[in-house]
Enzyme design. Sequence first.
Site, PDB file in Angstrom:
ATOM      1  N   GLN A 103       0.844  -1.203   0.000  1.00 41.92           N
ATOM      2  CA  GLN A 103       0.000   0.000   0.000  1.00 41.92           C
ATOM      3  C   GLN A 103       0.877   1.250   0.000  1.00 41.92           C
ATOM      4  O   GLN A 103       1.590   1.500   0.973  1.00 41.92           O
ATOM      5  CB  GLN A 103      -0.882  -0.018   1.262  1.00 41.92           C
ATOM      6  N   GLY A 104       0.816   2.025  -1.067  1.00 41.57           N
ATOM      7  CA  GLY A 104       1.630   3.239  -1.162  1.00 41.57           C
ATOM      8  C   GLY A 104       0.817   4.493  -0.925  1.00 41.57           C
ATOM      9  O   GLY A 104       0.445   5.201  -1.871  1.00 41.57           O
ATOM     10  N   GLU A 157      -3.994   9.754  18.232  1.00 40.23           N
ATOM     11  CA  GLU A 157      -4.398  11.171  18.283  1.00 40.23           C
ATOM     12  C   GLU A 157      -5.433  11.459  17.195  1.00 40.23           C
ATOM     13  O   GLU A 157      -6.430  12.147  17.438  1.00 40.23           O
ATOM     14  CB  GLU A 157      -3.181  12.095  18.098  1.00 40.23           C
ATOM     15  N   SER A 216       1.340   6.615   2.466  1.00 41.52           N
ATOM     16  CA  SER A 216       2.133   7.574   3.243  1.00 41.52           C
ATOM     17  C   SER A 216       3.376   8.030   2.487  1.00 41.52           C
ATOM     18  O   SER A 216       3.968   7.270   1.718  1.00 41.52           O
ATOM     19  CB  SER A 216       2.586   6.942   4.557  1.00 41.52           C
ATOM     20  N   SER A 259      -3.419   7.296  13.718  1.00 37.16           N
ATOM     21  CA  SER A 259      -2.807   7.256  15.050  1.00 37.16           C
ATOM     22  C   SER A 259      -3.858   7.457  16.136  1.00 37.16           C
ATOM     23  O   SER A 259      -4.978   7.895  15.867  1.00 37.16           O
ATOM     24  CB  SER A 259      -1.752   8.363  15.164  1.00 37.16           C
ATOM     25  N   GLU A 312     -12.820  -2.384   6.292  1.00 42.49           N
ATOM     26  CA  GLU A 312     -12.133  -3.289   7.212  1.00 42.49           C
ATOM     27  C   GLU A 312     -12.911  -3.521   8.499  1.00 42.49           C
ATOM     28  O   GLU A 312     -12.536  -4.354   9.313  1.00 42.49           O
ATOM     29  CB  GLU A 312     -10.774  -2.701   7.587  1.00 42.49           C
TER      30      GLU A 312
END
Lengths: 353, 391
Positions: B130-131, B375, B133, B373, B247
């Site tokens: 998976q590209g 956060e 980030s 994340s 998912e």
Amino acid sequence: MQFDLDEDRALLKSSTRELLEKESALADARTVIEESAEGYDKALYAQLGELGYGSLLLTEDEGGMGVLAFAAVLEEMGRVAFPGPFLDLALAVRLLSQSEAPEAAEWAERAAAGEALVVLARLDATSGSPTRFTGGRVQGTKRFVPFGAHADALLVETGEGLVLVPRPGAGWNAVAQPTIDHAQRFAEVRFDDAGSLVAASDAARTLLEDADRLGAIGASALLLGLMDRSLELTVAYTMEREAFGAPIASFQALQHRCADGLLQTESTRSAVYRAAWAADETPDDAGFLAAVAKAWAGPAARYVCGQAIQLHGGVGFTWEYDPHVYLKRVKTLEQFYGATRDQLENALQSRGL
Amino acid sequence: MDLHFTPEQEQFRRELRAWLDANLERSWTEETRDPNHDADSLVELRRVWQRKLNAARYIGMGWSEEWGGRGASEVEEAILQEELTRADAPQVPNFLGISLLGPALIHHGTEEQRRRFIPKMLNCEEIWCQGFSEPSSGSDLASLRTRAEPDGDDFRITGQKVWTTFGPWADWIFVLARTDMDDRYGGISFFLVPIDQDGVEMRPIRQITGESEFGEVFFDGALAKREHLVGELGEGWRIAMTVLGYERGAATLAKPAEYDVQLDGLVAGLRASGKLDRPDVREQLGRLVIENEVMRSNGLRTLAQLASGHAPGPESSIEKIFWSEYAQRLSDSALDLLGPEAQLATRAQKTGSDVDWAYQYLWSRAGTIYSGSSEIQRNIIAKRVLRMPTA
Ligand SMILES: Cc1cc2nc3c(=O)[nH]c(=O)nc-3n(C[C@H](O)[C@H](O)[C@H](O)COP(=O)(O)OP(=O)(O)OC[C@H]3O[C@@H](n4cnc5c(N)ncnc54)[C@H](O)[C@@H]3O)c2cc1C
């Protein structure tokens, strides 16, 4: 699979909310908590009895609706910090209705109908010297008896079993034990009174185990309601209150605190309703799940209701504003009905550890 | 309210258990402790395992029969993941392809693309990574700068991707790239790019565990064919975001099952060292046990919501925060309770039911970073659920 309540229980929950909003909104509840002698609204309890709430915790065969329905009602009561012995009374009714003693049935009926207040007296004043039942008399001292001073009868745990003691003619020999939480009035009660055995040792142990489990689920459901409403009030307040030219709700530090509050609250909801459902449907793991729910709900509610004060700032520290009512209720409920540490131990033991 | 599985679901679980008994020869833990294995041979082993699962139609189970699935429900998918975890089966190498790209192709791809890519994804002939980030775009993914420029009918990709899990073994990468520099969301498109070509360079990156499971990918005019654009130009962001939502549910029961196994290992260690009776130890252990059970209750609730046709609400962010932060508490506490002995053994030296706590202690730091994340999850809860305003 389905998480939502079925139609009957959902209706019970929503009508309970309506009833409480009308008869015991938080402002009314506070008046009762702060100003009444007994610590609860007797007329309202009589009304609840007439409406059938007193026998709710009984099984459907016995004319109740079971533990799941009971939890749904207690969640609503938690939301408005509903004062009084509702949970204690329901536990006593369930216990009495399972006893085979002749006088138990009658007291169960009167308690369920809201005509008599019966609660359990468990905690011995001096550990190691249990309250005794000999020659037809109960002798000993119990502490932290919820609403003990106002009860019409007490179900006393003794070395010999569970004993029903009707209020003596001269009243109880009781001393108030005021905690920070005025919504639940405790008393120390000295017994030297006539009583009748409603369950001998072994039977009593089984009944009390059941009461412990249901007390834990009930207290957790109350904690759920308390934290749910406390979080709602807090988020609403942060939207209104401005600082540095913006609503304080826009500050990420507070957003994350509220997000954690939701995590704690919703996780409590999952744990409480699963435990309540299990108590009705899959009794084998209900003991474990009740311990899980209570061990989780106490600290979770303390976090949410503590943050409520923090996020209100100075007004949160005043008697006038509501957050403290929740914080105080939370501590009582966390300490009783199986304190957190004891429930952690229960959870391990029910997993064979 | 009803948290029972249906008789069909119970039947599915029984069949699956029997299948695992018959087909899983060695647990993943045993494999990783076999000194004859290296990183590459472990990947090959996982490839073989995926093929076995696929032959039994346990891969892409939720997809329609046409695409190799069974049209299975989310509940069955969750049971599958739970049982695989309990049996300590290897993870399939193509998990990113199957959980993300498969649904993207089924919902947004062309018939041609589905025929070309899905069968080879299922039998692991082609491994996908998976590209998304980039060095300067992680949490703020939409700020990505990798560009795709038209070249005749096709596109040339230039830029860099990073933290690309399974990149070192992958044959293909699905890439989010900019086709319009000015339109933040509408300028992103979704491409399928072969890695074995001039203009793509994959470099492994060493992780805090010492392994190199992820890598960085440099694109210098790499070719992406027009027929390998998924959806329309500019639809990439929308596709990526919907696909990430598919998912839901799958891990709800697998996570608590994974931590149950670890908790059993912790109990065994405490018993062996005579610490299980210490009140302070019991309190900490009790807390870990009840938290995992609350996590399972959250999972059952999410599944029940899905099963009765409700879209899951705040539950998915709550579950993500819960399991990822719990994993850290669990391995932290285990190391503290068991003492330095628990650190000593490397994977190869460990035996029996021992958990490699030092490895878990390190690996658990990843969960709070990837897939949004902690956060970012809290931001999502505050903004979308509690409706708190942006500064
Ligand atoms: C083990 C692992 C595997 C991965 N695999 C893949 C993969 O296969 N493919 C892929 O595309 N990516 C992958 N990633 C990348 C992952 O998605 C990113 O690391 C993640 O999105 C965070 O981005 P970042 O690393 O740029 O950190 P940053 O976005 O720079 O974040 C740094 C810190 O700032 C915080 N932060 C950022 N924005 C905010 C905000 N608005 N509010 C509050 N805090 C904020 C973050 O939470 C974090 O704590 C993987 C990462 C890991 C660790």
